[in-house]
Design an enzyme around this catalytic site. Structure first.
Site, short mmCIF file in Angstrom:
data_model
loop_
_atom_site.label_atom_id
_atom_site.label_comp_id
_atom_site.label_asym_id
_atom_site.label_seq_id
_atom_site.Cartn_x
_atom_site.Cartn_y
_atom_site.Cartn_z
N HIS A 114 29.90 6.26 32.25
CA HIS A 114 31.03 5.80 33.12
C HIS A 114 30.90 7.47 35.06
O HIS A 114 30.96 7.60 34.23
CB HIS A 114 32.55 6.27 32.21
CG HIS A 114 33.55 5.36 33.19
ND1 HIS A 114 33.58 3.97 33.17
CD2 HIS A 114 34.15 6.41 33.76
CE1 HIS A 114 34.79 3.62 34.06
NE2 HIS A 114 35.09 5.33 34.05
N ASP A 150 35.88 2.15 27.23
CA ASP A 150 36.08 3.66 28.13
C ASP A 150 36.23 5.35 27.30
O ASP A 150 36.77 5.33 28.30
CB ASP A 150 36.32 3.73 29.89
CG ASP A 150 35.53 2.92 30.19
OD1 ASP A 150 33.88 2.42 29.81
OD2 ASP A 150 35.83 2.53 31.29
C1 GAR Z 1 26.59 3.05 36.96
O1 GAR Z 1 27.70 3.67 38.42
C2 GAR Z 1 28.18 3.70 36.30
O2 GAR Z 1 28.24 4.09 35.89
C3 GAR Z 1 28.44 2.30 36.04
O3 GAR Z 1 27.40 1.23 36.51
C4 GAR Z 1 27.50 1.86 37.35
C5 GAR Z 1 25.88 0.81 37.11
O4 GAR Z 1 24.48 1.43 38.35
N1 GAR Z 1 28.77 1.58 34.78
C6 GAR Z 1 30.23 1.66 34.56
O5 GAR Z 1 30.97 1.24 35.68
C7 GAR Z 1 30.65 1.06 33.19
N2 GAR Z 1 32.51 0.94 33.22
P1 GAR Z 1 22.77 1.44 37.42
O6 GAR Z 1 22.55 0.25 37.04
O7 GAR Z 1 22.28 1.70 38.75
O8 GAR Z 1 22.45 2.65 36.47
#
Ligand code: GAR
Length: 208
Positions: A114, A150
């Site tokens: 997160h 979360d």
């Molecule tokens: C990341 O920043 C992750 O922490 C977030 O989505 C993005 C995915 O990036 N997750 C959340 O917000 C979950 N609540 P990615 O597809 O490049 O890994």
């Protein structure tokens, strides 16, 4: 702890997949002794699936529209994970809330990353939430997944200062750099059997 076989992990991802890439890179560099057994996405066009393909990994698109309910969809995903004998599930930008049955089936075996220092700024757009709130420090958290959003026990965190000249985008980019370090590290601790969950607290046995 010495495992007879590397830990089998499954990654669930909905989009860009840069955290998936960090996990793949850590495995390929020999820094993470795991087998990435399957990547599952709820979006056919997820870049995460392209990344899996590029690295010769199994990628599965599970179409939410093909199932009558969230429960049925999650059961189908559980079946894919079982088919690939996944021992640890890593959510990496997976933009669905898991059903209770899914979480219970894999209790203590699902991690999420997160982009904030939980319990601050849970839910969507955590980087924007921290920026707009005026927080001076934000960061990233890897935690076990429980039945809330979360809210599960925290495994590790990295702090990222918010600069006066930051925009939401520059802050998100610096947090993402930390995410890419943090997630493989958390998985490695798990794979090495160095993590215990005691109530809400996660205890980590450091290197001897
Ligand atoms: C990341 O920043 C992750 O922490 C977030 O989505 C993005 C995915 O990036 N997750 C959340 O917000 C979950 N609540 P990615 O597809 O490049 O890994």
């Amino acid at each position: 702890m010495v495992r007879p076989e590397p830990l089998r992990i499954g990654v669930l991802a909905s989009g860009r997949g840069s955290n998936l890439q960090a996990i793949i890179d850590a495995i390929e560099a020999g820094k993470l002794d795991c087998r990435l057994a399957v990547v599952v996405s709820d979006r056919a066009d997820a870049q995460a699936l392209e990344r899996a393909l590029k690295h010769g990994l199994k990628g599965v698109f599970a179409d939410p529209k093909a199932y009558p309910s969230r429960e049925a969809f999650d059961q189908a995903v559980l079946a894919v994970l079982a088919e690939h004998r996944v021992e640890l599930v890593c959510l990496a930008g997976y933009m669905r809330i898991l059903t209770t049955a899914f979480v219970r089936a894999l209790s203590g075996r699902i991690m999420n990353i997160h982009p904030a220092l939980l319990p601050s700024f849970p839910g969507l757009h955590a980087q924007r939430q921290a920026f707009q709130y005026g927080a001076k420090v934000s960061g990233a958290t890897v935690h076990f997944v429980d039945e809330g959003v979360d809210t599960g026990p925290i495994i590790c965190q990295a702090a990222v200062p918010v600069r006066e000249d930051d925009t939401e985008e520059t802050l998100a980019a610096r947090i993402l750099e930390q995410e890419h370090q943090l997630y493989p590290r958390a998985i490695r601790l798990y794979a090495e059997g160095r993590i215990s969950i005691i109530g809400r607290r996660v205890l980590v046995r450091e290197d001897p």
